[in-house]
Write a protein that holds these residues in place. Sequence first.
Motif, PDB file in Angstrom:
ATOM      1  N   TYR A   1      60.418  73.399  87.348  1.00 54.71           N
ATOM      2  CA  TYR A   1      61.745  72.120  86.885  1.00 54.71           C
ATOM      3  C   TYR A   1      62.379  72.479  86.439  1.00 54.71           C
ATOM      4  CZ  TYR A   1      58.170  68.589  88.235  1.00 54.71           C
ATOM      5  OH  TYR A   1      57.583  67.809  88.945  1.00 54.71           O
ATOM      6  N   ILE A   2      62.123  73.795  85.338  1.00 54.39           N
ATOM      7  CA  ILE A   2      63.384  74.188  84.593  1.00 54.39           C
ATOM      8  C   ILE A   2      64.866  74.829  85.197  1.00 54.39           C
ATOM      9  CG2 ILE A   2      64.023  75.695  82.410  1.00 54.39           C
ATOM     10  CD1 ILE A   2      61.455  75.224  80.921  1.00 54.39           C
ATOM     11  N   TYR A   3      64.613  76.020  86.053  1.00 55.16           N
ATOM     12  CA  TYR A   3      65.177  76.954  86.815  1.00 55.16           C
ATOM     13  C   TYR A   3      65.559  76.080  87.975  1.00 55.16           C
ATOM     14  CZ  TYR A   3      63.271  80.993  84.533  1.00 55.16           C
ATOM     15  OH  TYR A   3      63.119  81.731  83.818  1.00 55.16           O
ATOM     16  N   SER A   4      64.293  74.661  88.306  1.00 57.91           N
ATOM     17  CA  SER A   4      65.396  73.647  89.601  1.00 57.91           C
ATOM     18  C   SER A   4      66.511  72.923  89.323  1.00 57.91           C
ATOM     19  CB  SER A   4      64.072  73.460  90.144  1.00 57.91           C
ATOM     20  OG  SER A   4      63.114  73.989  90.377  1.00 57.91           O
ATOM     21  N   ILE A   5      66.542  72.003  88.023  1.00 60.10           N
ATOM     22  CA  ILE A   5      67.625  71.186  87.571  1.00 60.10           C
ATOM     23  C   ILE A   5      68.265  71.818  86.576  1.00 60.10           C
ATOM     24  CG2 ILE A   5      65.407  69.661  87.812  1.00 60.10           C
ATOM     25  CD1 ILE A   5      65.151  69.785  84.421  1.00 60.10           C
ATOM     26  N   THR A   6      68.135  72.996  86.645  1.00 64.09           N
ATOM     27  CA  THR A   6      69.567  73.737  85.336  1.00 64.09           C
ATOM     28  C   THR A   6      70.445  74.844  86.259  1.00 64.09           C
ATOM     29  OG1 THR A   6      68.032  76.082  84.982  1.00 64.09           O
ATOM     30  CG2 THR A   6      67.907  74.241  83.055  1.00 64.09           C
ATOM     31  N   LYS A   7      71.457  74.892  86.187  1.00 63.88           N
ATOM     32  CA  LYS A   7      72.075  75.747  86.774  1.00 63.88           C
ATOM     33  C   LYS A   7      71.988  77.037  86.824  1.00 63.88           C
ATOM     34  CE  LYS A   7      76.506  73.118  86.410  1.00 63.88           C
ATOM     35  NZ  LYS A   7      78.358  72.761  85.738  1.00 63.88           N
ATOM     36  N   LYS A   8      72.379  77.206  88.392  1.00 63.42           N
ATOM     37  CA  LYS A   8      71.395  79.004  88.589  1.00 63.42           C
ATOM     38  C   LYS A   8      72.190  80.094  87.369  1.00 63.42           C
ATOM     39  CE  LYS A   8      72.082  82.060  91.750  1.00 63.42           C
ATOM     40  NZ  LYS A   8      72.850  83.174  93.063  1.00 63.42           N
ATOM     41  N   ASP A   9      71.480  81.058  86.589  1.00 58.62           N
ATOM     42  CA  ASP A   9      71.209  82.245  85.766  1.00 58.62           C
ATOM     43  C   ASP A   9      71.552  81.241  84.565  1.00 58.62           C
ATOM     44  OD1 ASP A   9      70.627  83.422  87.713  1.00 58.62           O
ATOM     45  OD2 ASP A   9      72.623  84.073  88.093  1.00 58.62           O
ATOM     46  N   SER A  10      71.814  79.878  84.216  1.00 55.67           N
ATOM     47  CA  SER A  10      72.037  79.013  83.029  1.00 55.67           C
ATOM     48  C   SER A  10      70.643  79.256  81.860  1.00 55.67           C
ATOM     49  CB  SER A  10      72.177  77.799  83.040  1.00 55.67           C
ATOM     50  OG  SER A  10      71.876  77.217  83.010  1.00 55.67           O
ATOM     51  N   PHE A  11      69.846  78.924  82.450  1.00 54.61           N
ATOM     52  CA  PHE A  11      68.687  78.867  81.407  1.00 54.61           C
ATOM     53  C   PHE A  11      68.281  80.513  80.717  1.00 54.61           C
ATOM     54  CE2 PHE A  11      63.701  79.356  80.562  1.00 54.61           C
ATOM     55  CZ  PHE A  11      63.791  78.027  79.950  1.00 54.61           C
ATOM     56  N   ILE A  12      68.430  80.989  79.521  1.00 60.65           N
ATOM     57  CA  ILE A  12      67.802  81.199  78.397  1.00 60.65           C
ATOM     58  C   ILE A  12      66.297  81.517  77.772  1.00 60.65           C
ATOM     59  CG2 ILE A  12      68.782  83.385  76.939  1.00 60.65           C
ATOM     60  CD1 ILE A  12      71.660  82.309  77.731  1.00 60.65           C
ATOM     61  N   GLU A  13      65.475  81.769  77.860  1.00 55.94           N
ATOM     62  CA  GLU A  13      64.044  81.784  77.090  1.00 55.94           C
ATOM     63  C   GLU A  13      63.734  82.229  76.018  1.00 55.94           C
ATOM     64  OE1 GLU A  13      59.146  82.203  77.983  1.00 55.94           O
ATOM     65  OE2 GLU A  13      60.442  82.914  80.105  1.00 55.94           O
ATOM     66  N   LEU A  14      63.408  81.534  75.268  1.00 55.57           N
ATOM     67  CA  LEU A  14      63.890  81.799  73.989  1.00 55.57           C
ATOM     68  C   LEU A  14      62.058  82.405  73.279  1.00 55.57           C
ATOM     69  CD1 LEU A  14      66.297  79.814  72.573  1.00 55.57           C
ATOM     70  CD2 LEU A  14      66.423  82.075  72.923  1.00 55.57           C
ATOM     71  N   HIS A  15      61.742  83.321  72.479  1.00 45.62           N
ATOM     72  CA  HIS A  15      60.875  83.631  72.135  1.00 45.62           C
ATOM     73  C   HIS A  15      60.457  83.460  71.065  1.00 45.62           C
ATOM     74  CE1 HIS A  15      60.116  84.936  76.730  1.00 45.62           C
ATOM     75  NE2 HIS A  15      61.620  85.260  76.168  1.00 45.62           N
ATOM     76  N   GLY A  16      58.751  83.960  70.740  1.00 44.56           N
ATOM     77  CA  GLY A  16      58.453  83.865  69.161  1.00 44.56           C
ATOM     78  C   GLY A  16      58.551  82.491  68.414  1.00 44.56           C
ATOM     79  N   ASP A  17      57.651  82.195  67.447  1.00 44.76           N
ATOM     80  CA  ASP A  17      57.292  81.328  66.008  1.00 44.76           C
ATOM     81  C   ASP A  17      58.093  82.077  65.391  1.00 44.76           C
ATOM     82  OD1 ASP A  17      55.555  82.927  65.805  1.00 44.76           O
ATOM     83  OD2 ASP A  17      54.266  80.963  64.696  1.00 44.76           O
ATOM     84  N   ARG A  18      58.602  83.318  64.741  1.00 47.10           N
ATOM     85  CA  ARG A  18      58.799  83.859  63.863  1.00 47.10           C
ATOM     86  C   ARG A  18      57.618  83.808  62.467  1.00 47.10           C
ATOM     87  NH1 ARG A  18      61.507  84.747  67.795  1.00 47.10           N
ATOM     88  NH2 ARG A  18      63.925  85.130  66.988  1.00 47.10           N
ATOM     89  N   HIS A  19      56.821  83.538  63.348  1.00 50.69           N
ATOM     90  CA  HIS A  19      56.131  83.674  61.573  1.00 50.69           C
ATOM     91  C   HIS A  19      54.366  84.725  62.165  1.00 50.69           C
ATOM     92  CE1 HIS A  19      56.931  80.814  58.852  1.00 50.69           C
ATOM     93  NE2 HIS A  19      57.546  79.717  60.219  1.00 50.69           N
TER      94      HIS A  19
END
Length: 318
Positions: A73-91
Amino acid sequence: MEYLDFEKPIQEIQDQYMNCVLIEKKSGIDMKEICNQLQSKLEKTIKEIHSNLTPWQKVQLSRHPNRPYTLDYIYSITKKDSFIELHGDRHFSDDKAIVGGFGRIEDHTFMLIGTQKGKNTKDRQFRRFGMPNPEGYRKALRLMKLAEKFEKPVITFIDTPGAFPGIEAEERGQGEAIGKNIYEMMSLKVPIIVLIIGEGASGGALGIGVGDKVLMMENSWFSVISPESCSTILWGSRDYKEKSAEALKLTAENMYKLNLIDDVVKEPLGGAHFYPEKAYKLVKKQVIKHYKQLSEINIESILKKRKNKYISIGFFDE
């Protein structure tokens, strides 16, 4: 395409239709009339079966292996190459059962967060079948706070059989992580849209499930417990799961009637797994519609409505 037991009549006609098309292609014989008849019969059969689904059958559909997941869903409803996945909880670590990051839908930037099950056996093990550990909820909260800092609305996608039940999850504070998320989401100073795309089970769903607008896909479910677990507790056996599904009132239709959600997102004929592209368009349309409604309200009013919405659920005395 995999078919559930109650979808077998659909499979039979689908196979006949595909054979008809193949014969016409290979032999050059005009089979259009027969193929058209089979296609009409297929659509009629799908309508008949899916217009009379039981709650348990909807639970089965929510778990269909071909059903679109959060990243689809995320890759299909967002503009091409606009989704930037972020990682980690910093804990502690980066929980693969929860994904999230910034992305653009039309002309608006959103923080998109959701539970991700995995597409195959290896991926499902990697993501623990969409069952987050405490660090998953802490990552989700970190991303929500980041969205609040930059004044970007949040969209969460829920598809989980529950939070991960392992000893290590309890050691790291599973209940505290879920409870803190619920507490913090109640006062998050940006609009929140929650979309249940498949399974919405227990605290696993509630950990990212507080929103100004809570939407459910037509063939999804939302409950404090799964039908199988409910059956086991009440009758000591999973054999009464169909009865449990009926009693729990966990379908989107029932949730809407009980005023526990704000809208039901219709699925394409046969379910989201039959026509994923159509499902993506329907979801995108509903997300934009509800975001536009929220964007017309100031944040103080949004927070007040959000709190009143959840306070009004159930009855209590002080």
